[in-house]
Design a protein around this motif. Sequence first.
Motif, mmCIF file in Angstrom:
data_model
loop_
_atom_site.group_PDB
_atom_site.id
_atom_site.type_symbol
_atom_site.label_atom_id
_atom_site.label_comp_id
_atom_site.label_asym_id
_atom_site.label_seq_id
_atom_site.Cartn_x
_atom_site.Cartn_y
_atom_site.Cartn_z
ATOM 1 N N ASP A 1 0.752 -1.438 0.087
ATOM 2 C CA ASP A 1 -0.254 0.211 0.963
ATOM 3 C C ASP A 1 0.590 1.052 -0.120
ATOM 4 N N VAL A 2 2.483 1.162 0.694
ATOM 5 C CA VAL A 2 3.441 2.050 1.065
ATOM 6 C C VAL A 2 3.455 2.463 -0.640
ATOM 7 N N VAL A 3 3.734 1.107 -1.367
ATOM 8 C CA VAL A 3 5.117 1.872 -2.931
ATOM 9 C C VAL A 3 3.645 1.582 -3.550
ATOM 10 N N GLY A 4 1.949 2.292 -3.235
ATOM 11 C CA GLY A 4 0.778 2.942 -4.467
ATOM 12 C C GLY A 4 0.999 4.158 -4.177
ATOM 13 N N SER A 5 1.508 4.679 -3.030
ATOM 14 C CA SER A 5 1.062 5.741 -2.077
ATOM 15 C C SER A 5 2.341 6.689 -3.164
ATOM 16 N N VAL A 6 3.149 6.047 -2.680
ATOM 17 C CA VAL A 6 4.457 6.380 -3.556
ATOM 18 C C VAL A 6 4.089 6.692 -4.824
ATOM 19 N N LEU A 7 3.437 5.816 -5.499
ATOM 20 C CA LEU A 7 3.711 5.543 -7.312
ATOM 21 C C LEU A 7 1.801 6.896 -7.259
ATOM 22 N N ASP A 8 1.322 7.250 -6.664
ATOM 23 C CA ASP A 8 0.799 8.344 -6.484
ATOM 24 C C ASP A 8 1.123 9.898 -6.899
ATOM 25 N N CYS A 9 2.673 10.009 -6.413
ATOM 26 C CA CYS A 9 3.269 11.217 -5.883
ATOM 27 C C CYS A 9 3.221 11.313 -7.891
ATOM 28 N N PHE A 10 3.376 10.002 -9.277
ATOM 29 C CA PHE A 10 3.724 10.724 -10.261
ATOM 30 C C PHE A 10 2.509 10.808 -11.254
ATOM 31 N N SER A 11 1.859 12.263 -10.812
ATOM 32 C CA SER A 11 0.746 12.119 -11.357
ATOM 33 C C SER A 11 0.516 13.539 -12.093
ATOM 34 N N PHE A 12 0.458 14.027 -13.206
ATOM 35 C CA PHE A 12 0.413 14.875 -13.866
ATOM 36 C C PHE A 12 -0.507 16.284 -13.051
ATOM 37 N N GLN A 13 -1.084 16.033 -11.893
ATOM 38 C CA GLN A 13 -0.975 16.919 -11.568
ATOM 39 C C GLN A 13 -0.569 17.071 -10.364
ATOM 40 N N GLU A 14 0.360 16.762 -10.448
ATOM 41 C CA GLU A 14 1.427 16.361 -9.105
ATOM 42 C C GLU A 14 2.727 17.749 -9.552
ATOM 43 N N THR A 15 3.045 18.050 -8.728
ATOM 44 C CA THR A 15 4.219 19.225 -8.814
ATOM 45 C C THR A 15 5.795 18.608 -9.633
ATOM 46 N N ASP A 16 6.573 19.121 -9.673
ATOM 47 C CA ASP A 16 7.817 19.065 -9.908
ATOM 48 C C ASP A 16 8.548 18.145 -9.289
ATOM 49 N N LYS A 17 7.910 18.142 -7.569
ATOM 50 C CA LYS A 17 8.594 18.674 -6.166
ATOM 51 C C LYS A 17 8.007 17.025 -5.781
ATOM 52 N N ALA A 18 7.181 16.803 -6.392
ATOM 53 C CA ALA A 18 6.216 15.159 -4.934
ATOM 54 C C ALA A 18 7.400 14.166 -6.895
ATOM 55 N N TRP A 19 7.623 14.496 -8.149
ATOM 56 C CA TRP A 19 8.042 13.804 -8.205
ATOM 57 C C TRP A 19 9.254 13.271 -8.290
#
Length: 1176
Positions: free
Chosen positions: A398-416
């Motif tokens: 589940d943690v890995v899934g949450s980390v993968l949620d950072c790679f959304s194009f709604q997120e900033t470059d900081k999240a990526w």
Amino acid sequence: MALSDEPVAGGPEEEAEDETLAFGAALEAFGESAETRALLGRLREVHGGGAEREVALERFRVIMDKYQEQPHLLDPHLEWMMNLLLDIVQDQTSPASLVHLAFKFLYIITKVRGYKTFLRLFPHEVADVEPVLDLVTNQNPKDHETWETRYMLLLWLSVTCLIPFDFSRLDGNLLTQPGQTRMSIMDRILQIAESYLIVSDKARDAAAVLVSRFITRPDVKQSKMAEFLDWSLCNLARSSFQTMQGVIIMDGMLQALAQIFKHGKREDCLPYAATVLRCLDGCRLPESNQTLLRKLGVKLVQRLGLTFLKPKVAAWRYQRGCRSLAANLQLLTQGQSEQKPLILTEDDDEDDDVPEGVERVIEQLLVGLKDKDTVVRWSAAKGIGRMAGRLPRALADDVVGSVLDCFSFQETDKAWHGGCLALAELGRRGLLLPSRLVDVVAVILKALTYDEKRGACSVGTNVRDAACYVCWAFARAYEPQELKPFVTAISSALVIAAVFDRDINCRRAASAAFQENVGRQGTFPHGIDILTTADYFAVGNRSNCFLVIRVIRELAAKALHNLAQQAPEFSATQVLPRLLSMTLSPDLHTRHGSILACAEVAYALYKLAARENRPVTDHLDEQAVQGLKQIHQQLYDRQLYRGLGGQLMRQAVCVLIEKLSLSKMPFRGDIVIDGWQWLINDTLRHLHLISSHSRQQIKDAAVSALAALCSEYYVKEPGEADPAIQEELITQYLAELRNPEEMTRCGFSLALGALPGFLLKGRLQQVLTGLRAVTHTSPKDVSFAESRRDGLKAIARICQTVGVKAGAPDEAVCRENVSQIYCALLSCMDDYTTDSRGDVGAWVRKAAMTSLMDLTLLLARSQPELIEAHICERIMCCVAQQASEKIDRFRAHAASVFLTLLHFDSPPIPHVPHRGELEKLFPRSDVASVNWNAPSQAFPRITQLLGLPTYRYHVLLGLVVSLGGLTESTIRHSTQSLFEYMKGIQSDPQALGSFSGTLLQIFEDNLLNERVSVPLLKTLDHVLTHGCFDIFTTEEDHPFAVKLLALCKKEIKNSKDVQKLLSGIAVFCGMVQFPGDVRRKALLQLCLLLCHRFPLIRKTTASQVYETLLTYSDIVGTDVLDEVVTVLSDTAWDAELAVVRKQRNRLCDLLGVPRPQLVPQVPRVPPYPSSSASRE
């Protein structure tokens, strides 16, 4: 890593950077051991303060800083260095200043090696506890000069806290007197630690280390841990990150808590973890703008999370077996890949309950991954990895899934970026199972090309760099068969990033990741071959990377040029149509890059066709040709040449025009040629509206485009121009040379210089006359240095274009026009225009030197008889003068021109004055070895020309300007060189007389010319002070002294220039050594200056006269010397003039010179009512 055998081609900055990286970790041992031992041994002698102490400290810093990247080399030497310094500290007779100095040295060592390694070497016996504690107690926390002492003592105290004995044994009898109780050692240490946790210097960090070692002791934690935690949490709750004091307190508390929960046992810390987490939530650290506080908050949160979870290694984690590089490479050479079963075990503790605080911890860490600062994201990523290693498999997934949620194009470059760091941590810890690789690799491939526009710039460099780190980590974490399905995608993405990423760090990171995969995985296709060419150092050079390694937009376009020649059909049918569709993109940078690429691809296809004597249209279909032709008109119709974006479009289309013209596109007589000509003219006419940083590039592009356009489309017959076009073009361009805008003159001057010979035929005299007018300096355009520079460049280029031909003044350089050309070029050698940018005339002089050299070499090759003796002499003298002046780069250029003309032998330049002597002074073998940029090498050589009469005046003029400059090295070396020359002619009265006559001639020619006269006065001061004219002092009223005095009086008369007046004072003081009437007049001038309107001049005159009278004792009689000296020293020369004048007149009487008389001031016409005024 494979290293390229061939040097890369690039700029000096890139070369220097590569060299630094290549040799930054090349040290093999601590080479300054003996020097360091001697330095530490001298501390007792230099501790008292002053320069010696600072020199010793600075030298030790320099030695230690060399090992910042390889601190392990210090390890064998740390013990003896520490022993030498601690001997000073433990010596009871050592003064406080020596002890503090010893701790400064200890801190420097700690800073380089790190306190964790250095800490173990401190003495930590039972007997050391109280002495160290007493030393800490005696320190003043508010003394900002000795913070290193407190920092090191607190670290030392933290080591002594590790003794395995109860502290109560060291207390003895705490009752000293009835009713008084002495504090226990335990309380004293805690009190010191708490007091230093709230200071503002680095001792706060050491106090946190001390607390963690002290509070977690078995005998302390029972009685003091709860109390300390309560104290620290109260401080946290009461402090605010809005104030500086609050930030300091919170920093100390967070450091201490993080260290305690890191080093303490889980069963000791667990009862307090939930309370600390609640308090931390109340502090709202994520809202703080203090990076350090947010980072410490993340560190503490992850330590609390690890406290909640039992320490264990996840049984379900992925484990790679053999990680041998040698084994992988051996299998690679054999064409095999290592096949091993997946080592994956089931989780034995799936049913373990996860404490409720864990979810809050992970949530905060996930928020930390999106923080605006890299250090916070990095700390959060490490926390995610540590926490996941103790979680059950399902929760970790589940943690890995949450980390993968950072790679959304709604997120900033900081999240990526934070997501990439977290994935790398999870991967290298074996917590990212192969089942997740499909999802992970997909987002990493996107991250490798992540680029987000922000206004005029873009962000994403850190994301791409972190994505390379993920690929690097995966290479070490997984078996080859796990990554095999993704090898093609990953390897291609890494090669593209290593070769084409615009950021040097990303290119190097991609190359390092590719290399790691080649070595660890052994499955990357052509891995060794690619690494040999695109290694870590080769990709660091941008030009080499974009243009050489494979067969930022401009370099990418040139790369497409290279690629098109390798795959012409694909480029013509696939690449070019796609590029043409992008030329009207709404994105400015896409348009710019695509137009440049179209130009380069078309030109590459033309070169391929030209090799087979075929037209370019054999490679391009009609649609592509029409698409290229329509680019300009489409941009014009959409008004895309306007505004800031228009600058890029103009430059790109000018490049397109140049390349299409060189490609001989079938556009002769087409209306598009008129459109291209309009764009070039409009760009050159409005250069002043273009930003200064891109103006030169656009100007060069437009001029190059014009040259190619005219050569291809304006020729009627071979060597013949279309008369109508020639008339229109030449007339229009000559008219623009008189434009009031300087940049317009620059553009059209260079445009005329770029015209092909057939357009200049019959109009050469007219064009040269117009350009000579541009190079002429008139009062209204005296500041137009850039237009004069470009005019000179144009004249030289035209001469090269038309060549030399006898009797054809309107077609080529010949006897009838060569003298006028030389006159224009030589007149610009005296351009010393200055403005707010400095000596802008230097640009003109440099262009003039280059043009003179080019023209002279051109004539020497074809008709050397056109080079007249007086012209050659003037060229050599003017260039020699520039080679002796003060600006390093222009001096070096002048020397290069001078030596080129001297040593040219195809055939030799005629009429070079003193050729034989010059060839001996400047032998051909020394040309390459002398650095004329360096004053230490240039001036000793150039001053040798003073011995040649023809060059003496000009070289001495240049030296005078250098001696009066501002650069210390230039002044020192030019002065030394001149003194060496004058020392050599002291025994030759004729040579000295000739030299002094030349010096006076320079003074007379440049009277009131402050560029020369002020440095000349400084030069005269130097030579008079050093006795260079002592031979003249034996003759009363020597002609040199008489004329020099007269010239100095004229120079400073009515001057308000303080620097000139100060230099004049020094010269008058130097002239009192000449006996006779000269001395009396010099003293009279000094007496006049004693009553100057400026107090500074009066004070300086008095001071220098005082020194002069003491230096030359025969100036006044011994009977009045004491009185004269007393008047000069005791008078307040900055007082009112009425007071000063009385003392000045007294001095005149004592010195035997007439008193200056007041001259009535003549009123101006028409007269105005005013108070009576008088002046001397």
